[in-house]
Design an enzyme around this catalytic site. Structure first.
Site, mmCIF file in Angstrom:
data_model
loop_
_atom_site.group_PDB
_atom_site.id
_atom_site.type_symbol
_atom_site.label_atom_id
_atom_site.label_comp_id
_atom_site.label_asym_id
_atom_site.label_seq_id
_atom_site.Cartn_x
_atom_site.Cartn_y
_atom_site.Cartn_z
ATOM 1 N N GLN A 73 -1.363 2.418 2.537
ATOM 2 C CA GLN A 73 -2.118 1.357 3.216
ATOM 3 C C GLN A 73 -3.175 0.738 2.300
ATOM 4 O OE1 GLN A 73 -1.774 -0.358 5.960
ATOM 5 N NE2 GLN A 73 0.117 0.733 6.458
ATOM 6 N N SER A 74 -2.880 0.651 1.015
ATOM 7 C CA SER A 74 -3.843 0.124 0.049
ATOM 8 C C SER A 74 -4.155 -1.356 0.281
ATOM 9 C CB SER A 74 -3.275 0.310 -1.364
ATOM 10 O OG SER A 74 -4.034 -0.425 -2.297
ATOM 11 N N ASN A 75 -5.444 -1.646 0.478
ATOM 12 C CA ASN A 75 -5.890 -3.040 0.547
ATOM 13 C C ASN A 75 -5.804 -3.685 -0.829
ATOM 14 O OD1 ASN A 75 -6.913 -2.919 3.349
ATOM 15 N ND2 ASN A 75 -8.330 -1.429 2.467
ATOM 16 N N CYS A 77 -3.597 -3.050 -3.182
ATOM 17 C CA CYS A 77 -2.211 -3.448 -3.480
ATOM 18 C C CYS A 77 -1.844 -4.733 -2.732
ATOM 19 C CB CYS A 77 -1.247 -2.320 -3.129
ATOM 20 S SG CYS A 77 -1.348 -0.948 -4.305
#
Ligand SMILES: *Cc1c(COP(=O)(O)O)cnc(C)c1O
Length: 321
Positions: A73-75, A77
């Site tokens: 859930q990387s913002n 990325c």
């Protein structure tokens, strides 16, 4: 000055707003919020300011594809995928773990933005990047690697620049600037930016992830990065004492949502109609609310909470919330 070597990816300046309802409810201090959740690029967040500097360099080097890594859930990325789409660059994301059964939140957006996703499985963060670089080079491509969290000198310059923006926007003399600190670039950049413009506000990072990199403790990473920015901007070097980092709100670990985060998220939503995120700003705001509760601030202090984004992940954590 290297602060000028940037692309314009964000919608700036981001709003600076008083949190009047919450300040009244708590009886002080005076609370303000800098809305970097509204940087504009595909649902916004703090990584956009960092990417303005890193992708300037990528274009200068003639890169045609971008690689970065992060959590599912990387913002970071998602914003990298968005920036790459805007610049018509191919984007490769190395995400931790295995492909989940359902695809939502930032992962859904990564796919809509056209990123190619590589699952790291049991490999460590970023371990697969050198192989991917070789593979793409063998195909005749020119990859550019954006580091984890966008936290290198160029990324941190994005937040030095953000402090310039803040002081142009308002004459309010903040006594404290509080924010979530995880890979250190935001923290280092705010420290350097504050020194550049002569802000006297206390710069207080709320640590989010208790894991240190194998080679250095987190506070050292922030200090070293702040000193890289200081050297680049010809500022006096920082010392250990300049890095204020609260480690009291690490909870159950990275991305483990507890009562404190849930309460902070609902408090901001109900009182200010501002959406925090479950992993970073929810935890940082929980820290700020606890510090207020404990009497850390004076009633007349002017405290700025720097919202660093992340709300797209709310949907992926629906059950925990
Ligand atoms: C990445 C991130 C942070 C942490 O910023 P760093 O520069 O990595 O310390 C804080 N909040 C959100 C929403 C983020 O995505």
């Amino acid at each position: 000055m290297s602060l000028e070597n940037r692309l314009e990816l964000a919608t700036l300046p981001t709003p600076l707003q008083p949190m009047q309802n919450l300040s009244d409810k708590l009886g002080g201090p005076e609370l303000w919020i800098k809305r970097d959740d509204l940087t504009g690029l595909a649902l916004g967040g703090n990584k956009t300011r960092k990417l303005e500097y890193m992708l300037f360099e990528a274009l200068q080097q003639g890169a045609d594809c971008i690689i970065t890594a992060g959590a599912i859930q990387s913002n970071h990325c998602r914003q990298t995928a968005a920036a790459a789409a805007m610049l018509e660059l191919e984007c490769h994301l190395v995400l931790g773990g295995h492909e989940p059964g359902s695809c939502n939140g930032n992962l859904l957006l990564d796919k809509l933005l056209g990123a190619q996703i590589h699952w790291a499985g049991d490999h460590r963060k970023g371990e697969d990047i050198p192989l991917l670089v070789e593979k793409l080079q063998a195909q005749g491509k020119k990859p550019y690697v954006v580091p984890y969290g966008g936290s290198n000198l160029l990324g941190a310059l994005g937040y030095a620049n953000a402090v310039l923006e803040l002081v142009k926007q308002s004459e309010t003399r903040f006594t404290h600037i509080v924010f979530a600190s995880a890979s250190g670039g935001t923290h280092a950049g705010i420290l350097a930016g504050a020194r550049l413009v002569g802000l006297t506000a206390q710069v207080l990072g709320i640590r989010i992830d208790k894991l240190d990199a194998p080679d250095q403790p987190f506070a050292d990473k922030v200090l070293n990065l702040a000193n890289e920015v200081a050297a680049d901007l010809a500022l006096e070097a920082f010392s250990k004492e300049d890095v204020l980092l609260s480690e009291d709100y690490l909870g159950g670990g990275y991305a483990v949502i507890g009562d404190a985060e849930r309460q902070a998220i609902t408090t901001l939503a109900k009182n200010e109609a501002i959406l925090l995120d479950p992993v970073y700003t929810g935890r940082a705001m929980a820290g700020l609310l606890d510090l207020i509760n404990k009497g850390y601030f004076h009633a007349e202090d002017k405290v700025l909470f720097w919202h660093t984004g992340g709300a797209p992940a709310l949907f992926a954590y629906a059950d925990a919330l």
